[in-house]
Design a protein around this motif. Structure first.
Motif, PDB file in Angstrom:
ATOM      1  N   PRO A 173      -4.953   5.172 -13.097  1.00  0.00           N
ATOM      2  CA  PRO A 173      -4.516   4.788 -14.448  1.00  0.00           C
ATOM      3  C   PRO A 173      -3.019   4.497 -14.532  1.00  0.00           C
ATOM      4  CG  PRO A 173      -6.012   6.665 -14.537  1.00  0.00           C
ATOM      5  CD  PRO A 173      -5.699   6.444 -13.099  1.00  0.00           C
ATOM      6  N   ILE A 174      -2.203   5.247 -13.776  1.00  0.00           N
ATOM      7  CA  ILE A 174      -0.761   5.024 -13.842  1.00  0.00           C
ATOM      8  C   ILE A 174      -0.397   3.650 -13.276  1.00  0.00           C
ATOM      9  CG2 ILE A 174      -0.395   6.181 -11.621  1.00  0.00           C
ATOM     10  CD1 ILE A 174       2.028   5.980 -14.620  1.00  0.00           C
ATOM     11  N   PHE A 175      -1.124   3.221 -12.242  1.00  0.00           N
ATOM     12  CA  PHE A 175      -0.862   1.901 -11.669  1.00  0.00           C
ATOM     13  C   PHE A 175      -1.266   0.804 -12.652  1.00  0.00           C
ATOM     14  CE2 PHE A 175      -2.273  -1.711  -8.940  1.00  0.00           C
ATOM     15  CZ  PHE A 175      -1.016  -2.081  -8.494  1.00  0.00           C
ATOM     16  N   TRP A 176      -2.381   0.983 -13.332  1.00  0.00           N
ATOM     17  CA  TRP A 176      -2.834   0.007 -14.330  1.00  0.00           C
ATOM     18  C   TRP A 176      -1.799  -0.126 -15.443  1.00  0.00           C
ATOM     19  CZ3 TRP A 176      -4.853  -4.158 -15.571  1.00  0.00           C
ATOM     20  CH2 TRP A 176      -5.480  -4.439 -16.773  1.00  0.00           C
ATOM     21  N   LYS A 177      -1.200   0.982 -15.826  1.00  0.00           N
ATOM     22  CA  LYS A 177      -0.157   0.957 -16.859  1.00  0.00           C
ATOM     23  C   LYS A 177       1.071   0.171 -16.384  1.00  0.00           C
ATOM     24  CE  LYS A 177       2.885   4.003 -19.528  1.00  0.00           C
ATOM     25  NZ  LYS A 177       3.302   5.413 -19.779  1.00  0.00           N
ATOM     26  N   LEU A 178       1.472   0.387 -15.138  1.00  0.00           N
ATOM     27  CA  LEU A 178       2.636  -0.312 -14.587  1.00  0.00           C
ATOM     28  C   LEU A 178       2.372  -1.808 -14.443  1.00  0.00           C
ATOM     29  CD1 LEU A 178       3.779   2.226 -11.827  1.00  0.00           C
ATOM     30  CD2 LEU A 178       4.894   1.745 -14.018  1.00  0.00           C
ATOM     31  N   VAL A 179       1.142  -2.168 -14.058  1.00  0.00           N
ATOM     32  CA  VAL A 179       0.781  -3.586 -13.915  1.00  0.00           C
ATOM     33  C   VAL A 179       0.880  -4.287 -15.270  1.00  0.00           C
ATOM     34  CG1 VAL A 179      -1.148  -5.155 -13.471  1.00  0.00           C
ATOM     35  CG2 VAL A 179      -0.632  -3.337 -11.852  1.00  0.00           C
ATOM     36  N   THR A 220       8.497   3.775  -9.011  1.00  0.00           N
ATOM     37  CA  THR A 220       9.411   4.153  -7.932  1.00  0.00           C
ATOM     38  C   THR A 220      10.300   2.958  -7.608  1.00  0.00           C
ATOM     39  OG1 THR A 220       7.839   3.449  -6.232  1.00  0.00           O
ATOM     40  CG2 THR A 220       7.727   5.753  -6.944  1.00  0.00           C
ATOM     41  N   GLY A 221      11.229   3.165  -6.674  1.00  0.00           N
ATOM     42  CA  GLY A 221      12.164   2.099  -6.322  1.00  0.00           C
ATOM     43  C   GLY A 221      11.489   0.850  -5.808  1.00  0.00           C
ATOM     44  N   CYS A 222      10.439   1.001  -4.991  1.00  0.00           N
ATOM     45  CA  CYS A 222       9.760  -0.172  -4.429  1.00  0.00           C
ATOM     46  C   CYS A 222       9.077  -0.980  -5.526  1.00  0.00           C
ATOM     47  CB  CYS A 222       8.760   0.252  -3.356  1.00  0.00           C
ATOM     48  SG  CYS A 222       7.483   1.409  -3.934  1.00  0.00           S
ATOM     49  N   TRP A 223       8.510  -0.299  -6.513  1.00  0.00           N
ATOM     50  CA  TRP A 223       7.859  -1.019  -7.605  1.00  0.00           C
ATOM     51  C   TRP A 223       8.889  -1.718  -8.490  1.00  0.00           C
ATOM     52  CZ3 TRP A 223       3.277  -2.850  -8.563  1.00  0.00           C
ATOM     53  CH2 TRP A 223       2.973  -3.298  -9.837  1.00  0.00           C
ATOM     54  N   THR A 224      10.022  -1.086  -8.682  1.00  0.00           N
ATOM     55  CA  THR A 224      11.101  -1.700  -9.467  1.00  0.00           C
ATOM     56  C   THR A 224      11.585  -2.982  -8.803  1.00  0.00           C
ATOM     57  OG1 THR A 224      11.816   0.466 -10.290  1.00  0.00           O
ATOM     58  CG2 THR A 224      13.407  -1.343 -10.429  1.00  0.00           C
ATOM     59  N   ARG A 259       0.831  -1.209   0.000  1.00  0.00           N
ATOM     60  CA  ARG A 259       0.000   0.000   0.000  1.00  0.00           C
ATOM     61  C   ARG A 259       0.867   1.261   0.000  1.00  0.00           C
ATOM     62  NH1 ARG A 259      -5.432  -0.919   1.300  1.00  0.00           N
ATOM     63  NH2 ARG A 259      -5.875  -3.046   2.006  1.00  0.00           N
ATOM     64  N   LEU A 260       1.926   1.230   0.793  1.00  0.00           N
ATOM     65  CA  LEU A 260       2.809   2.386   0.841  1.00  0.00           C
ATOM     66  C   LEU A 260       3.436   2.639  -0.523  1.00  0.00           C
ATOM     67  CD1 LEU A 260       4.241   4.582   2.458  1.00  0.00           C
ATOM     68  CD2 LEU A 260       5.982   2.890   3.091  1.00  0.00           C
ATOM     69  N   CYS A 261       3.807   1.554  -1.215  1.00  0.00           N
ATOM     70  CA  CYS A 261       4.405   1.702  -2.538  1.00  0.00           C
ATOM     71  C   CYS A 261       3.397   2.299  -3.520  1.00  0.00           C
ATOM     72  CB  CYS A 261       4.898   0.351  -3.037  1.00  0.00           C
ATOM     73  SG  CYS A 261       5.856   0.449  -4.576  1.00  0.00           S
ATOM     74  N   LYS A 282       1.543   6.963  -6.816  1.00  0.00           N
ATOM     75  CA  LYS A 282       0.539   7.998  -7.076  1.00  0.00           C
ATOM     76  C   LYS A 282       1.159   9.387  -6.966  1.00  0.00           C
ATOM     77  CE  LYS A 282      -4.006   9.581  -5.522  1.00  0.00           C
ATOM     78  NZ  LYS A 282      -5.116   9.353  -4.555  1.00  0.00           N
ATOM     79  N   LYS A 283       1.966   9.584  -5.929  1.00  0.00           N
ATOM     80  CA  LYS A 283       2.595  10.897  -5.735  1.00  0.00           C
ATOM     81  C   LYS A 283       3.639  11.182  -6.814  1.00  0.00           C
ATOM     82  CE  LYS A 283       1.918  11.101  -0.720  1.00  0.00           C
ATOM     83  NZ  LYS A 283       2.585  11.153   0.612  1.00  0.00           N
ATOM     84  N   ALA A 284       4.400  10.128  -7.185  1.00  0.00           N
ATOM     85  CA  ALA A 284       5.463  10.318  -8.172  1.00  0.00           C
ATOM     86  C   ALA A 284       4.926  10.376  -9.593  1.00  0.00           C
ATOM     87  CB  ALA A 284       6.485   9.188  -8.053  1.00  0.00           C
ATOM     88  N   GLY A 285       3.727   9.829  -9.795  1.00  0.00           N
ATOM     89  CA  GLY A 285       3.159   9.811 -11.135  1.00  0.00           C
ATOM     90  C   GLY A 285       3.834   8.806 -12.048  1.00  0.00           C
ATOM     91  N   GLY A 286       4.483   7.808 -11.441  1.00  0.00           N
ATOM     92  CA  GLY A 286       5.179   6.790 -12.229  1.00  0.00           C
ATOM     93  C   GLY A 286       5.883   5.804 -11.322  1.00  0.00           C
TER      94      GLY A 286
END
Length: 530
Positions: free
Chosen positions: A272-278, A237-241, A224-226, A231-235
């Motif tokens: 939408p940005i999360f859906w794109k990353l998924v 981040t390190g945790c998602w990588t 959740r934190l990631c 959301k804040k970064a708009g793309g």
């Protein structure tokens, strides 16, 4: 003949007898039960957390606890009998020479003395017998059954650990085309039950070449934190990588992977940005990717979601910033006018399925309404897992189906209790330190224990007949959107709808009317004395 009445306190022949069980005996029983429950709970915790714990260790620990219990119980037994005998002597002495009474042969006082002595002797004998019966009791059988269950649990735990260690020492060969099974929920569709079974079947899954990665938080410290950071970064981040790298590491090693997290379905709709990353993270797994979406009848999904949204709220004050309870009927009426396929903040199962199918993913539906969802997952949805399927079916037959976790149906009645508590809060009848959860529990206990009523035994506001038909239509449409278009499924949904309606599940409390009832008015006006 003049009779002189006693000025001393007379003793009732039946005082302290009742059923023949003294306060000390009650203390013995309560103390013994408490110790046994604590011991069993502790041992169960140890079974589940310590791989070194065996049935022998459990037996020794429980025997030591019961031995200590027996010694204390024997001391309390002696005190009980001593107390009874002391009372008997005092009663006999008093009855033989009562102060202020005229004595004489054949007088009523002498007859009373003889009768009292016999009664006291009989009472003492009965007390002694009841203490001995209590010593034996049914506790031995209960303890033996609990000990047997815990021993079996410890042995199974030990066996599972050994099996896992053996399999991990020689892991399954890598797959040339590894498969990813992604379970995305949504919330309130049995996610916890599935994850629990996946956790317990790790050894069997490994024999079929599957690695259960747990939920997303297992591969990422705080999912959740990631998501908030994304959301804040708009793309990315390190945790998602790190999360994507972990997925890719499994794929390159040829690991068939199972991942389950209901948060994914929630946030791909909202962000939408999360859906794109998924989609980018899943692309390397194509075409060997299966997305699993849970299905629940809309008329069951909606009240469960309503409860989830409303529970654990604080008081709606400037300090606590909680929310008021939205009545269930109002919540439903708002839903009828929504076009975004969300229930409150949560996506419907149909909307989740449609989103992944539009992205051309292979989507399998896990129907939890049939109560066969665990078998369906291991034996049909999971590709090439015959050993896990056979293991599950064998255990299921041995437990007459009780192995499958029942769907956790939230108690929507709690919302009714909460609505009553809010009325008391608004009228300033509560103390500042009384939390919303505490007051709700007091309301529940008073209603169900004192008044012996159910959570829906209040003045209710229900959907009218037109609204009910509209809701049935929505529920049938939802099933159709999930791909359930047969006549049998239509009949199944309709039958379950009216079964749910008969339980007043389509109603909400009229809290103001209920509050004015005398029992509730008096209850809340004494709240500051709790």
């Amino acid at each position: 003949m003049v009779q002189i009445r006693s000025r001393g306190k007379s003793r009732s022949p039946t005082r302290g007898r009742g059923s023949g069980v003294s306060p000390f005996q009650v203390t013995i029983k309560a103390w013994k039960a408490g110790l046994l429950l604590f011991t069993l709970a502790y041992l169960q915790y140890m079974v589940l957390t310590s791989p070194e714990l065996t049935s022998t260790t459990i037996t020794n620990g429980l025997d030591a606890a019961l031995s200590s219990s027996s010694q204390t119980r024997e001391e309390m037994r002696r005190r009980t009998l001593s107390n009874n005998n002391s009372n008997d002597d005092e009663k006999t002495k008093t009855s033989k020479n009562p102060p202020g009474m005229i004595k004489g042969p054949g007088s009523s006082s002498e007859k009373t003395s003889i009768g009292s002595a016999k009664a006291n002797s009989k009472t003492s004998s009965n007390n002694s017998e009841k203490v001995e019966k209590f010593e034996k009791g049914d506790a031995t059988a209960t303890t033996a059954a609990a000990l047997s269950a815990l021993s079996t649990l410890a042995d199974k735990k030990r066996t599972a650990i050994n099996e896992t260690a053996t399999i991990m020492s020689s892991p399954p060969p890598p797959s040339k085309n590894p498969h990813l099974v992604l379970h995305v929920g949504p919330p309130k569709t049995g996610t916890t039950s599935l994850q629990s079974m996946l956790h317990h079947y790790v050894p069997q899954l490994l024999t079929d070449g599957y690695y259960y990665a747990g939920d997303a938080s297992t591969m990422m410290k705080d999912f959740r934190l990631c998501l908030n950071r994304i959301k804040k970064a708009g793309g990315s981040t390190g945790c998602w990588t790190d999360f994507v790298d972990s997925l890719e590491d499994h794929r390159k090693k040829g690991h068939n992977l199972i991942l389950s997290n209901e948060i994914i379905s929630w946030h791909v709709r909202k962000e939408p940005i999360f859906w794109k990353l998924v989609k980018e993270a899943l692309k390397p797994w194509l075409p060997n990717l299966t997305v699993v979406v849970g299905y629940r009848h809309l008329h069951n999904f909606l009240p469960s979601t309503h409860y989830e949204v409303q529970k654990n709220q604080r008081w709606p004050s400037k300090v606590e910033k909680g929310k008021y309870v939205t009545p269930l009927t109002k919540f439903w009426r708002e839903q009828f006018n929504r076009k975004d396929q969300l229930v409150g903040p949560m996506p419907t199962p149909a909307s989740v399925m449609q989103q992944f199918r539009k992205a051309h993913y292979n989507v399998s539906v896990l129907d939890i309404e049939t109560k066969e969802q665990i078998s369906e997952f291991f034996c049909h949805i999971l590709p090439n897992a015959p050993k896990t399927c056979a293991h599950h079916e064998e255990l299921r037959r041995g437990t007459n189906g009780t192995l499958i976790p029942s769907l956790n149906k939230n108690d929507g009645g709690q919302v009714n209790y909460d609505a009553l508590a809010l009325v008391a809060f608004q009228r300033e009848l509560l103390k500042d330190e009384q939390t919303r959860k505490y007051v709700r529990s007091k309301v529940k206990d008073f209603n169900e224990i004192q008044l012996k009523r159910g959570p829906n035994d209040f003045p209710l506001d229900c959907l009218n007949s037109t609204e009910e038909l509209q809701f049935l239509h929505e529920s049938l449409q939802h099933a159709h959107d999930m791909g359930f278009i047969s006549v049998a499924m239509t009949n199944f949904v309709t039958k379950d709808f009216f079964k749910t309606k008969a339980k007043n599940k389509f109603c909400s409390i009229n809290a103001l009317a209920a509050f004015e009832q005398k029992e509730w008015y008096d209850f809340f006006h004494s709240a500051k004395k709790w």
